[in-house]
Design a protein around this motif. Structure first.
Motif, PDB file in Angstrom:
ATOM      1  N   ALA A 168       0.803  -1.228   0.000  1.00  0.00           N
ATOM      2  CA  ALA A 168       0.000   0.000   0.000  1.00  0.00           C
ATOM      3  C   ALA A 168       0.842   1.288   0.000  1.00  0.00           C
ATOM      4  N   PRO A 169       1.938   1.383   0.790  1.00  0.00           N
ATOM      5  CA  PRO A 169       2.728   2.625   0.810  1.00  0.00           C
ATOM      6  C   PRO A 169       3.321   3.016  -0.544  1.00  0.00           C
ATOM      7  N   TYR A 170       3.545   2.053  -1.426  1.00  0.00           N
ATOM      8  CA  TYR A 170       4.076   2.371  -2.751  1.00  0.00           C
ATOM      9  C   TYR A 170       3.027   3.032  -3.645  1.00  0.00           C
ATOM     10  N   THR A 172       0.334   5.204  -2.709  1.00  0.00           N
ATOM     11  CA  THR A 172      -0.451   6.259  -2.060  1.00  0.00           C
ATOM     12  C   THR A 172      -0.880   7.362  -3.014  1.00  0.00           C
ATOM     13  N   SER A 173      -0.281   7.429  -4.195  1.00  0.00           N
ATOM     14  CA  SER A 173      -0.711   8.425  -5.182  1.00  0.00           C
ATOM     15  C   SER A 173      -2.073   8.067  -5.766  1.00  0.00           C
ATOM     16  N   CYS A 174      -2.538   6.849  -5.504  1.00  0.00           N
ATOM     17  CA  CYS A 174      -3.899   6.437  -5.886  1.00  0.00           C
ATOM     18  C   CYS A 174      -4.540   5.783  -4.666  1.00  0.00           C
ATOM     19  N   LEU A 175      -5.208   6.590  -3.858  1.00  0.00           N
ATOM     20  CA  LEU A 175      -5.759   6.108  -2.599  1.00  0.00           C
ATOM     21  C   LEU A 175      -6.809   5.020  -2.784  1.00  0.00           C
ATOM     22  N   ALA A 178      -4.735   1.878  -2.929  1.00  0.00           N
ATOM     23  CA  ALA A 178      -4.064   1.668  -1.643  1.00  0.00           C
ATOM     24  C   ALA A 178      -5.056   1.225  -0.568  1.00  0.00           C
ATOM     25  N   ASP A 179      -6.238   1.819  -0.566  1.00  0.00           N
ATOM     26  CA  ASP A 179      -7.250   1.471   0.440  1.00  0.00           C
ATOM     27  C   ASP A 179      -7.769   0.043   0.256  1.00  0.00           C
ATOM     28  N   LYS A 182      -5.096  -2.208   1.685  1.00  0.00           N
ATOM     29  CA  LYS A 182      -5.112  -2.150   3.155  1.00  0.00           C
ATOM     30  C   LYS A 182      -6.285  -2.934   3.735  1.00  0.00           C
TER      31      LYS A 182
END
Length: 215
Positions: A168-170, A172-175, A178-179, A182
């Motif tokens: 996910a941290p890689y 974060t430019s597309c939440l 990433a969500d 997570k």
């Protein structure tokens, strides 16, 4: 008589060295291919690539342009990608292999568009079964955002265990993506335990497709 024997030995060796063969894309000779160079040139002809094993760096290749039988050496920093057997193969630095923890520059098959912020690749390997038969396998490698050269084994500690926390941290430019990772969405997550190559491949395809089209 000695001269005749010597000539026959040399002729046999020359013939054997030029006999077309294919084991993997990193170990083949006399195969038709298109070589695309970093200077913009595109060459069509036959290629020869030799490797010590599945995990060693390829330092150069030999390529005979057109119908020529004369092979010229090209170093990997001169090569953009190789078109072979209907697919593009990029030169990438493989990292995090299960059996070997070093780095190796090798040709790997592009599975996703070359201009994507994340890309997925396939690396061919040969292993032997208990009865001695050779088995061809394909390992997945991922190119993360902002890194154009290194690719990471999809089963390495870069991603597992705790896929959700590590990946996910890689992204974060597309939440939105990433969500989902997570939250361990089944289409965007795989566990440490082996869920199979098809599952890993589909998860990365889902992530890459949504991330590369994120607005």
């Amino acid at each position: 008589m000695k001269r005749v024997i010597y000539f026959l030995i040399i002729s046999f060796c020359f013939s054997a060295c030029n006999t077309p063969y294919y084991t993997t894309v990193n170990n083949m000779g006399g195969q038709p291919a298109t070589l695309n160079l970093t200077n913009g040139q595109s060459l069509t002809g036959k290629i020869q690539i030799k490797t010590f094993d599945d995990y060693s760096t390829i330092r150069n290749i030999a390529f005979a342009e057109g119908v020529s039988k004369t092979y010229k050496t090209y170093y990997l920093n001169e090569i953009d990608f190789l078109f072979f057997n209907g697919s593009n193969y990029s030169v990438k630095n493989l990292k995090g292999n299960e059996m070997w923890g070093g780095n190796a520059l090798r040709f790997i098959k592009e599975l996703t568009p070359a201009n994507g912020k994340i890309q997925l690749f396939e690396h061919e390997t040969i292993s032997k079964s208990t009865d001695g038969k050779e088995i061809k396998e394909a390992q997945l490698f991922v190119q993360l955002p902002g890194n154009q050269r290194d690719v990471y084994n999809a089963q390495s500690e870069t991603f597992i265990p705790n896929f959700d926390e590590k990946v996910a941290p890689y992204l974060t430019s597309c939440l939105a993506v990433a969500d989902k990772i997570k939250a361990k969405d089944k289409d965007f997550f795989y566990a440490f335990v082996n869920q199979g190559a098809l599952k890993r491949k589909q998860v990365w395809m889902n992530i890459i497709n949504e991330f590369n089209n994120c607005k």
